[in-house]
Design an enzyme around this catalytic site. Structure first.
Site, PDB file in Angstrom:
ATOM      1  N   ASN A 109     -92.203  14.976 -48.822  1.00  0.00           N
ATOM      2  CA  ASN A 109     -92.788  15.754 -47.730  1.00  0.00           C
ATOM      3  C   ASN A 109     -94.222  15.286 -47.509  1.00  0.00           C
ATOM      4  O   ASN A 109     -94.879  14.809 -48.431  1.00  0.00           O
ATOM      5  CB  ASN A 109     -92.790  17.245 -48.109  1.00  0.00           C
ATOM      6  CG  ASN A 109     -93.371  18.132 -47.017  1.00  0.00           C
ATOM      7  OD1 ASN A 109     -93.060  17.951 -45.833  1.00  0.00           O
ATOM      8  ND2 ASN A 109     -94.216  19.079 -47.380  1.00  0.00           N
ATOM      9  N   HIS A 111     -97.874  16.831 -46.268  1.00  0.00           N
ATOM     10  CA  HIS A 111     -98.527  18.119 -46.042  1.00  0.00           C
ATOM     11  C   HIS A 111     -99.998  17.875 -45.707  1.00  0.00           C
ATOM     12  O   HIS A 111    -100.689  17.150 -46.429  1.00  0.00           O
ATOM     13  CB  HIS A 111     -98.405  19.005 -47.291  1.00  0.00           C
ATOM     14  CG  HIS A 111     -99.027  20.349 -47.081  1.00  0.00           C
ATOM     15  ND1 HIS A 111     -98.421  21.335 -46.318  1.00  0.00           N
ATOM     16  CD2 HIS A 111    -100.206  20.858 -47.478  1.00  0.00           C
ATOM     17  CE1 HIS A 111     -99.205  22.395 -46.274  1.00  0.00           C
ATOM     18  NE2 HIS A 111    -100.298  22.137 -46.970  1.00  0.00           N
ATOM     19  N   SER A 138    -101.477  14.931 -48.114  1.00  0.00           N
ATOM     20  CA  SER A 138    -100.769  14.591 -49.353  1.00  0.00           C
ATOM     21  C   SER A 138     -99.301  14.285 -49.036  1.00  0.00           C
ATOM     22  O   SER A 138     -98.666  14.995 -48.258  1.00  0.00           O
ATOM     23  CB  SER A 138    -100.773  15.780 -50.325  1.00  0.00           C
ATOM     24  OG  SER A 138    -102.074  16.275 -50.541  1.00  0.00           O
ATOM     25  N   ASP A 147     -94.734  23.325 -51.142  1.00  0.00           N
ATOM     26  CA  ASP A 147     -95.880  22.400 -51.136  1.00  0.00           C
ATOM     27  C   ASP A 147     -96.483  22.201 -52.528  1.00  0.00           C
ATOM     28  O   ASP A 147     -97.700  22.020 -52.665  1.00  0.00           O
ATOM     29  CB  ASP A 147     -96.982  22.898 -50.174  1.00  0.00           C
ATOM     30  CG  ASP A 147     -96.496  23.021 -48.747  1.00  0.00           C
ATOM     31  OD1 ASP A 147     -95.613  22.238 -48.351  1.00  0.00           O
ATOM     32  OD2 ASP A 147     -96.984  23.918 -48.026  1.00  0.00           O
TER      33      ASP A 147
HETATM   34  C1  GAR Z   1     -98.022  16.633 -39.610  1.00  0.00           C
HETATM   35  O1  GAR Z   1     -99.397  16.809 -39.471  1.00  0.00           O
HETATM   36  C2  GAR Z   1     -97.564  17.062 -40.975  1.00  0.00           C
HETATM   37  O2  GAR Z   1     -98.511  16.831 -41.971  1.00  0.00           O
HETATM   38  C3  GAR Z   1     -97.347  18.540 -40.769  1.00  0.00           C
HETATM   39  O3  GAR Z   1     -96.755  18.641 -39.500  1.00  0.00           O
HETATM   40  C4  GAR Z   1     -97.261  17.585 -38.690  1.00  0.00           C
HETATM   41  C5  GAR Z   1     -96.103  16.930 -37.997  1.00  0.00           C
HETATM   42  O4  GAR Z   1     -96.556  16.013 -37.046  1.00  0.00           O
HETATM   43  N1  GAR Z   1     -96.492  19.090 -41.779  1.00  0.00           N
HETATM   44  C6  GAR Z   1     -96.639  20.306 -42.261  1.00  0.00           C
HETATM   45  O5  GAR Z   1     -97.487  21.080 -41.892  1.00  0.00           O
HETATM   46  C7  GAR Z   1     -95.638  20.671 -43.353  1.00  0.00           C
HETATM   47  N2  GAR Z   1     -96.102  21.773 -44.106  1.00  0.00           N
HETATM   48  P1  GAR Z   1     -95.553  14.988 -36.374  1.00  0.00           P
HETATM   49  O6  GAR Z   1     -94.355  15.798 -35.861  1.00  0.00           O
HETATM   50  O7  GAR Z   1     -96.341  14.393 -35.257  1.00  0.00           O
HETATM   51  O8  GAR Z   1     -95.157  13.991 -37.405  1.00  0.00           O
END
Ligand code: GAR
Length: 214
Positions: A109, A111, A138, A147
């Site tokens: 994942n 995060h 991370s 997480d």
């Molecule tokens: C990213 O910033 C990722 O780190 C976050 O969602 C976004 C997805 O962006 N993930 C979380 O918050 C998970 N807890 P994307 O759809 O443009 O890849």
């Protein structure tokens, strides 16, 4: 593992990390994105997948469905792709313990915080509110606690006084696109594993902040 690592990406939205991984796999003969699953039918990441001729599935949650019931349907959809690696890339659902345990060491994942700081949501705003001078992202193996799985790699960004949540998110996003394909590459090269609850790269157990060079 077969010659090419079968990578399955789970998304809920924009899919910019998915795009970075697709692009990274174009240059990495050891990994192939074989499918994309979204829990949202209008996720832009599905369009990105179609543009790259990657198979997609949607697993939409039914009203009143329990988490365990949803995860059982998600598992069926995943199993069709026979993935070696499951990549959560902005997949915004909490997964049940049973589901996570079934993919131990095979699911990663990303995060948007320097874990263990700021698990959960609104990480950029929380970093700004806390007046942190450094924030980041991370990549970690997924374990049942949200997480909290062993960190593989982090990237840091500065936080400036005038930063808004949106500006900080963009700065973090840029780093995400650099580190996530790299971790996928390590896994596809059989260099990365989760052993006894720890992330191990090239037979070396990684510390709390994952791989680090000073
Ligand atoms: C990213 O910033 C990722 O780190 C976050 O969602 C976004 C997805 O962006 N993930 C979380 O918050 C998970 N807890 P994307 O759809 O443009 O890849």
């Amino acid at each position: 593992m077969s010659v090419s690592c079968r990578v399955l990406v789970l998304i809920s939205g924009n899919g910019s990390n998915l795009q970075a991984i697709i692009d990274g796999c174009d240059d990495n003969l050891q990994a192939d994105v074989v499918g994309v699953i979204s829990n949202k039918p209008d996720a832009y990441g599905l369009i990105r997948a179609h543009q790259s001729e990657i198979d997609t599935s949607c697993v939409i949650a039914y009203k009143d469905e329990t988490r365990v019931e949803y995860d059982a349907r998600l598992k069926l959809a995943i199993d069709k792709y026979q993935p070696d690696l499951i990549v959560l890339a902005g997949f915004m659902r909490i997964l049940s313990d049973e589901f996570v345990q079934g993919f131990e060491g095979k699911m990663i994942n990303i995060h948007p915080s320097l874990l263990p700081k700021y698990t959960g949501l609104h990480t950029h705003q929380r970093a700004i509110d806390a007046k942190d001078q450094v924030h980041g992202v991370s990549v970690h193996f997924v374990t049942p606690e949200l997480d909290s799985g062993p960190v593989i790699l982090q990237a840091k960004v500065p936080v400036y006084e005038e930063d808004t949540c949106e500006i900080l998110a963009l700065r973090v996003n840029e780093q995400e696109h650099a580190i996530y394909p790299l971790v996928v590459k390590w896994f596809s090269q059989n260099r990365l594993a989760m052993l006894n609850g720890k992330a191990v790269l090239d037979s070396v157990e990684l510390g709390a902040a994952g791989y680090a060079v000073d």
